[in-house]
Scaffold this motif. Structure first.
Motif, PDB file in Angstrom:
ATOM      1  N   GLN A 133       0.846  -1.211   0.000  1.00 57.39           N
ATOM      2  CA  GLN A 133       0.000   0.000   0.000  1.00 57.39           C
ATOM      3  C   GLN A 133       0.875   1.253   0.000  1.00 57.39           C
ATOM      4  O   GLN A 133       0.538   2.241   0.650  1.00 57.39           O
ATOM      5  N   GLN A 179      -6.585   2.694  11.268  1.00 55.20           N
ATOM      6  CA  GLN A 179      -6.077   1.496  10.599  1.00 55.20           C
ATOM      7  C   GLN A 179      -4.583   1.703  10.358  1.00 55.20           C
ATOM      8  O   GLN A 179      -4.197   2.597   9.605  1.00 55.20           O
ATOM      9  N   LYS A 189      -1.010   1.455   8.702  1.00 56.89           N
ATOM     10  CA  LYS A 189      -0.648   1.178   7.297  1.00 56.89           C
ATOM     11  C   LYS A 189       0.846   1.214   7.024  1.00 56.89           C
ATOM     12  O   LYS A 189       1.338   0.410   6.255  1.00 56.89           O
ATOM     13  N   TRP A 190       1.546   2.184   7.612  1.00 59.25           N
ATOM     14  CA  TRP A 190       2.953   2.342   7.275  1.00 59.25           C
ATOM     15  C   TRP A 190       3.790   2.524   8.547  1.00 59.25           C
ATOM     16  O   TRP A 190       3.305   3.090   9.526  1.00 59.25           O
ATOM     17  N   SER A 193      -1.107  -5.692   8.557  1.00 59.34           N
ATOM     18  CA  SER A 193      -1.062  -5.014   7.248  1.00 59.34           C
ATOM     19  C   SER A 193      -0.306  -3.692   7.305  1.00 59.34           C
ATOM     20  O   SER A 193      -0.803  -2.664   6.855  1.00 59.34           O
ATOM     21  N   GLY A 240      -1.159   5.639  10.222  1.00 60.39           N
ATOM     22  CA  GLY A 240      -2.374   4.926   9.873  1.00 60.39           C
ATOM     23  C   GLY A 240      -3.408   5.905   9.348  1.00 60.39           C
ATOM     24  O   GLY A 240      -3.156   7.099   9.258  1.00 60.39           O
TER      25      GLY A 240
END
Ligand code: ADP
Ligand code: MG
Length: 320
Positions: free
Chosen positions: A18, A78, A80-81, A111, A132
């Motif tokens: 992503q 959420q 993400k990185w 994730s 996130g």
């Protein structure tokens, strides 16, 4: 090729899912989803302060990221990185293999793409920044608790502290069986951040925090930010059996109320949300317990057998 470049390539460069541009350039590039806010948090772990320098490297890799993911759970974001800045006393490929294995196993489970970082020689220190996404305006902040809200806690508290006490050969150990020891060491060394719960609580919880420094200290942050007081019911605070049966012991009370490293969520919600919270907990298979109530004032009371406990230690403070 420099050894540092080799090391990063070998241990910290993995395919991303992503990310527009990951490890290898002068910066990473990411695109934020339309309608989302970027949630950013950093946590640093220092050998000797946050972990034993000779601890299991796989678990250390897991935990380093997990405590950051936990901050995303607290915000209802959420994850993400992440970026990873690491100081290493020496280059030990076996250690790095284990460490990165644990890091990426947590990253895969939640994730998270590792998109960059920095690697340098120095006393073992791990500094992670996590990013996130949360829909604009939907992050769950510490400041939102309302008068008469319920106070909830996920999972069980005190297990990580008991695991640490076990490692430090504290006197409660005699009552621990093999399962207790395994569970407490797991809680201490490889906590599972409550992402599914954090995401489900958007729009339901009025405030939320992850318990890293002990329930009293972290609920205290919610109370200060929200300008309220609270009452906790010690008997309602979820903990493993061996702690439950010794809850009259001040040492046990300290594990459950004031010791750090649980990484469970403490959140507030209106009483009208009880049914939905219980059904969410069931759906995502994450136990939650109703442990207290928000009230007017700025004090935090703990009740045990209808009497107010005398609370002395209010959680782990690195500068205390
Ligand atoms: P620079 O000198 O330009 O900062 P570095 O040699 O420090 O570049 O890093 C090269 C690349 O490797 C960069 O993309 C950086 O983000 C990444 N990187 C360095 N250390 C780590 C690490 N521990 N984990 C992940 N990526 C890293
Ligand atoms: Mg650099």
């Amino acid at each position: 090729m420099t050894p540092e470049f080799d090391l990063i390539q070998q241990f910290f460069s993995r395919a991303t899912t992503q990310t527009d541009l990951g490890v290898g350039d002068d910066s990473a590039l990411i695109s934020i989803t339309h309608g989302m806010q970027l949630a950013i948090s950093a946590d640093m772990l220092v050998a000797g302060t946050h972990f034993f320098a000779d601890c299991d490297a796989f678990q250390l890799g897991w935990k380093s990221l997990a405590v950051n993911v936990s901050d995303m759970a607290a915000m209802g974001a959420q994850p993400k990185w992440a970026t990873l800045a690491i100081a290493l006393p020496d280059v030990n490929p076996a250690w790095l293999d284990q460490f990165s294995g644990g890091f990426f196993s947590c990253a895969n489970q939640f994730s998270v793409d590792l998109i960059g970082g920095d690697t340098t020689r120095g006393p073992l220190t791990i500094s992670i920044q996590i990013m996130g996404e949360v829909p604009i305006g939907k992050a769950i902040k510490r400041s939102g608790a309302q008068l008469h809200d319920d106070i909830w806690v996920s999972g069980q508290l005190g297990s990580a502290a008991l695991g640490l006490a076990y490692l430090q050969k504290n006197h409660l150990n005699s009552s621990l069986n093999a399962d207790d020891i395994a569970n407490c060491l797991q809680a201490l060394n490889a906590p599972t951040p409550r992402i599914a719960l954090g995401l489900s609580l958007r729009g339901i919880a009025t405030s939320n925090i992850d318990i890293s420094d002990g329930l009293l200290a972290d609920l205290g942050h919610i109370l200060r930010a929200s300008n309220f007081g609270a009452t906790l019911n010690l008997e309602a605070i979820p903990c493993i059996e061996v702690l439950k049966t010794s809850i009259q012991n001040p040492i046990t009370q300290n594990y459950v109320l004031a010791a750090g490293d649980d990484y469970e969520l403490c959140f507030t919600a209106p009483k009208s949300a009880r049914k939905i919270i219980e059904s969410i907990a069931q759906q995502i298979n994450c136990p939650v317990s109703l442990v207290g109530e928000i009230h007017i004032g700025n004090d935090l009371k703990v009740m045990y057998q209808n009497r107010q406990l005398n609370i002395s230690k209010k959680g782990f403070d690195h500068f205390g």
